[in-house]
Design an enzyme around this catalytic site. Sequence first.
Site, PDB file in Angstrom:
ATOM      1  CG  HIS A   1     -21.743   2.962   6.850  1.00  0.00           C
ATOM      2  ND1 HIS A   1     -20.385   2.767   6.884  1.00  0.00           N
ATOM      3  CD2 HIS A   1     -22.057   3.020   5.525  1.00  0.00           C
ATOM      4  CE1 HIS A   1     -19.908   2.696   5.661  1.00  0.00           C
ATOM      5  NE2 HIS A   1     -20.902   2.855   4.809  1.00  0.00           N
TER       6      HIS A   1
ATOM      7  CG  HIS B   1     -24.060   1.946  13.223  1.00  0.00           C
ATOM      8  ND1 HIS B   1     -23.309   3.047  13.594  1.00  0.00           N
ATOM      9  CD2 HIS B   1     -23.982   1.092  14.270  1.00  0.00           C
ATOM     10  CE1 HIS B   1     -22.796   2.852  14.802  1.00  0.00           C
ATOM     11  NE2 HIS B   1     -23.191   1.681  15.226  1.00  0.00           N
TER      12      HIS B   1
ATOM     13  CG  HIS C   1     -16.220   0.000  12.974  1.00  0.00           C
ATOM     14  ND1 HIS C   1     -16.194   1.372  12.776  1.00  0.00           N
ATOM     15  CD2 HIS C   1     -15.906  -0.198  14.273  1.00  0.00           C
ATOM     16  CE1 HIS C   1     -15.873   1.974  13.905  1.00  0.00           C
ATOM     17  NE2 HIS C   1     -15.698   1.043  14.830  1.00  0.00           N
TER      18      HIS C   1
ATOM     19  CG  ASP D   1     -15.765   4.853  11.616  1.00  0.00           C
ATOM     20  OD1 ASP D   1     -15.275   4.213  10.670  1.00  0.00           O
ATOM     21  OD2 ASP D   1     -16.759   4.458  12.258  1.00  0.00           O
TER      22      ASP D   1
ATOM     23  CG  ASP E   1     -18.009   4.973   8.855  1.00  0.00           C
ATOM     24  OD1 ASP E   1     -17.585   5.950   9.501  1.00  0.00           O
ATOM     25  OD2 ASP E   1     -18.782   4.123   9.336  1.00  0.00           O
TER      26      ASP E   1
ATOM     27  CD  GLU F   1     -22.077   5.808  11.348  1.00  0.00           C
ATOM     28  OE1 GLU F   1     -22.184   6.593  12.309  1.00  0.00           O
ATOM     29  OE2 GLU F   1     -22.736   4.746  11.248  1.00  0.00           O
TER      30      GLU F   1
ATOM     31  CG  ASP G   1     -20.120  -1.114   9.242  1.00  0.00           C
ATOM     32  OD1 ASP G   1     -19.799  -1.086  10.446  1.00  0.00           O
ATOM     33  OD2 ASP G   1     -20.146  -0.106   8.521  1.00  0.00           O
TER      34      ASP G   1
ATOM     35  CG  ASP H   1     -16.635   1.416   8.210  1.00  0.00           C
ATOM     36  OD1 ASP H   1     -16.231   1.760   9.333  1.00  0.00           O
ATOM     37  OD2 ASP H   1     -17.836   1.280   7.919  1.00  0.00           O
TER      38      ASP H   1
END
Length: 305
Positions: A97, A141, A126, A229, A227, A272, A128, A124
């Site tokens: 990412h 990332h 996360h 995830d 992303d 990702e 980030d 996402d």
Amino acid sequence: MRGITLIGAPTDVGASVLGASMGPDALRIAGIARVLRERGLMVLDYGNLIGPGNPQAAPQQGFRHLDEVIAWNQVVHAATLETLAAGRLPLLMGGDHSLAIGSISAVARHCRARQRRLKVLWLDAHADANTPQGSPSGNLHGMPVACLLGHGPQALVQLSGADPALRNEELAMIGLRSVDACEKEFLSLHRIDVYDMRTIDELGMRAVMQSALADVDENTHLHVSFDMDCLDPVEAPGVGTPVRGGPNYRETQLCMEMLADCGALSSLDIMELNPALDIRNQTAELAVDLIESLFGKSTLMREKR
């Protein structure tokens, strides 16, 4: 007929786990070009960009693989800008990412030149939004949002030709559930619109997407940075940093369909995807399925609201 350019960025230099470099070809194997053509879209595959390998080195001065990440983002920026200038929609296939710094910086530059409003939706698990001072690993990332908002290495922060590339009101984040303490402070300080998993649980995906898209109009360039995830790992096991408790398949499909309905999507990152951790390419196939919905697949014909 709408034109889309697939851009492969086969690198994991910004990531904590090897394998995302195989993401672009996993998406091709899963039939991304075919399903988009079946939607009536003109698809051009730009091929895979070329950049430095992964040295698997230790962090230096708070960053891991900084020179390599800069080089990759420069080629991503150039390819994205070229695609936008040709009037086509760039679909960046990652890769980790950190590459979104390059793609979104190019989109921001493009929008400034054409006086178009920019809106970025960041899907996402996360945030980030780490900075070198707060990052526990130095992996870039985990820093693209901070870089795009003006906090990071100058070569990345100024890639768009402006500092910062993004203003806080141009960004909304969806699906967050793993956020470091320093990231919470960063997001609060910058007043970023965040729809975390509690918000999705309480309000539902429909209300969340209505809110996130409320300021999108006919002069808005909508960029989605997705992303994999973001999804619950039960649905998408092929990611390097899975976090339990994410959106399920139907919630994510609704998200994609509402993005399609708004009619403003103009650029896209799929990031990702890690085939080394996947099960028979099911996460890549899921990504292609969701992308198909993002470009208009629906169970029934529906009037736009």
